[in-house]
Every structure is written in C-alpha cells, then in structure tokens.
Design a protein around this motif. Sequence first.
Motif: not given
Length: 302
Positions: A36-54
């Motif tokens: 769960y921790l590695p998956l969470f880190v990967i999701l944050v790294v991948l999705l944060f740029p799109f979240y910031w764009m929105v």
Amino acid sequence: MTDSTLQSKAAATAAGDDTEGMSYLESLPRRLVTLYLPLFVILVVLLFPFYWMVLTSIKPDEQLIDMEKFNPFWVIHPTFKHISKLLFETQYPRWLWNTMYVAVGATFLSIVASVLSAYAITRLRFKGAEAVGVLIFFAYLVPPSILFIPLASVIQAYGLFDSPLSLILVYPTLLIPFSTWLLMGYFKTIPYELEECALIDGASRWQILVKIIVPLAVPGLISAFIFSFTLCWNEFIYALTFLQSTPNKTVPVAIVNEFVDGDIYKWGSLMAGALVGSLPLVILYAFFVEHYVSAMTGAVKE
C-alpha cells in the motif's frame, strides 16, 4: 505407500506452492509496507501534476497571485473563466485541429513505412538484414536538435515553411526508426509456418503481408501508433522552428507563445491549455493500453 497417500501429499505440496509465494502479504503491517505504501507514493507522484493543472486552471486570478493568503493546494470559489477564455477568446480550437491533423498524418505515413521496412528486414531474410535493423535503431538515437537545422533548409527550399504539412513530412524522420524496430520485434513472434503455407498455396508477398501478417500484428501496430501519435502530439522543437504564424501553430508551441508575455505568465489559461491538450492522449491510452502492453511482451506465440 498407497496411491491415496501419494495423491494427498501431492495436493498438499501444490497448495503450499500456491500460497508460499504471496505469504509475505498475509499480515497487515507487511501489506502496508510492501504494497500500500509504494502504491500510494507512485499514485501521488504520477497524479499530482494533473491535480495541479486542474487546480490552477480553475483558480481565480487573485488566488493565483497571492499564495500566502490562499492555500496553494486548494481552491476557494472555483471559476471556469480561464477555460472559457481559452476556448472562445483565443484560436485554441484551431491549434488543437492543427495538432490533430499533424499527428494523424505523420503517424499514418510512419506506420505504413515502418510496416513495409520491418516486414522486409525480418521476413525476406536478405543478406545484411540484421545490420540494417541495427542501423535503423541507431538512426532513432540521433538527437532531434542536430537534425532540425538541415531539415529546415530542405523545408525552406520546397516552400513548405510555416505550414503544418512541413511537420507531417519531417516527423517521420523521428518516428520511422523506432516504429520499425518495434514492429521488427513483433513480426519475429509470428510463426514462419503461416507464411510458408501461404506461399505454397500461391499467395504473393503482398497478400501475405496484408491478409496474414498485418491482422496478426494489430497489437504491435497499435503500440507503434500510440508511440508515434504521442511523440507528434507533444513535439516542440520542430513545431517551434517550422511554424511562425499564430493560426498555424500546434498546441505545445501556441500555449507557450501566446500565454507567456515576457516575464508575465498567464498561469490559468496556460494550465487550462495544457489540460485540454492532454485529454486526447488520456482517451487514447485508456482505450488501447491493453494492446500497448501486449505488443511490448509479444502476444503471438508459436
């Protein structure tokens, strides 16, 4: 030892083998650390740029300017002013059409040329085929920054400067080497027996390519299409060099040139343009990601 005893031991051994490989995930603390921790880190790294764009594209101007007064990671009273201005007060629809026109045209030319070259190298078995394949891959390694100056001279000589058609003719120099190398690897997974049977039945090379090889290589073609289309859609150097007038620009170049005035960045419209421009690629990957993965692993087996 009886047969029933042997069968029971074999069943117990098989059950142990099935569960032993994943036994480290049984306890909750281990699942938290290893899964769960590695998956969470990967999701944050991948999705944060799109979240910031929105987030940036729907923030009012005062919240974009004053980062100390307003929380930079959240928005209060969101607005669609930036997106509305982008779509209805600029030439963004025209830029989007230019990008789609260039990407589809260049990708189509590249896929056709790559299919023909990959089939010739892998199936005709001529002398020096392997060396040709290696040289084609080395051509992909040549940096675009080295090629765009001589290509600009050629485009200028043919009178195609400041035309989207120039990009359609130039982008295959980047796309064909990698697409050919990718399809070569996929064509090698298709059994030669199919082609030999077709030759015995009197089929020509063209018929074999169109009716046998291409249908079996659809996942590989989709993979090459996705790679080529993505590269065309995001390419910046050639589009910046060959296109000058505002109506002829593509999205990556237009949003940088039109929404950046010196040291003034119109972040709302800039992020809205990047967000809307990424949606076609998101849709493309959402529908064809399974074919893309299967092409990378080789879906056709003997």
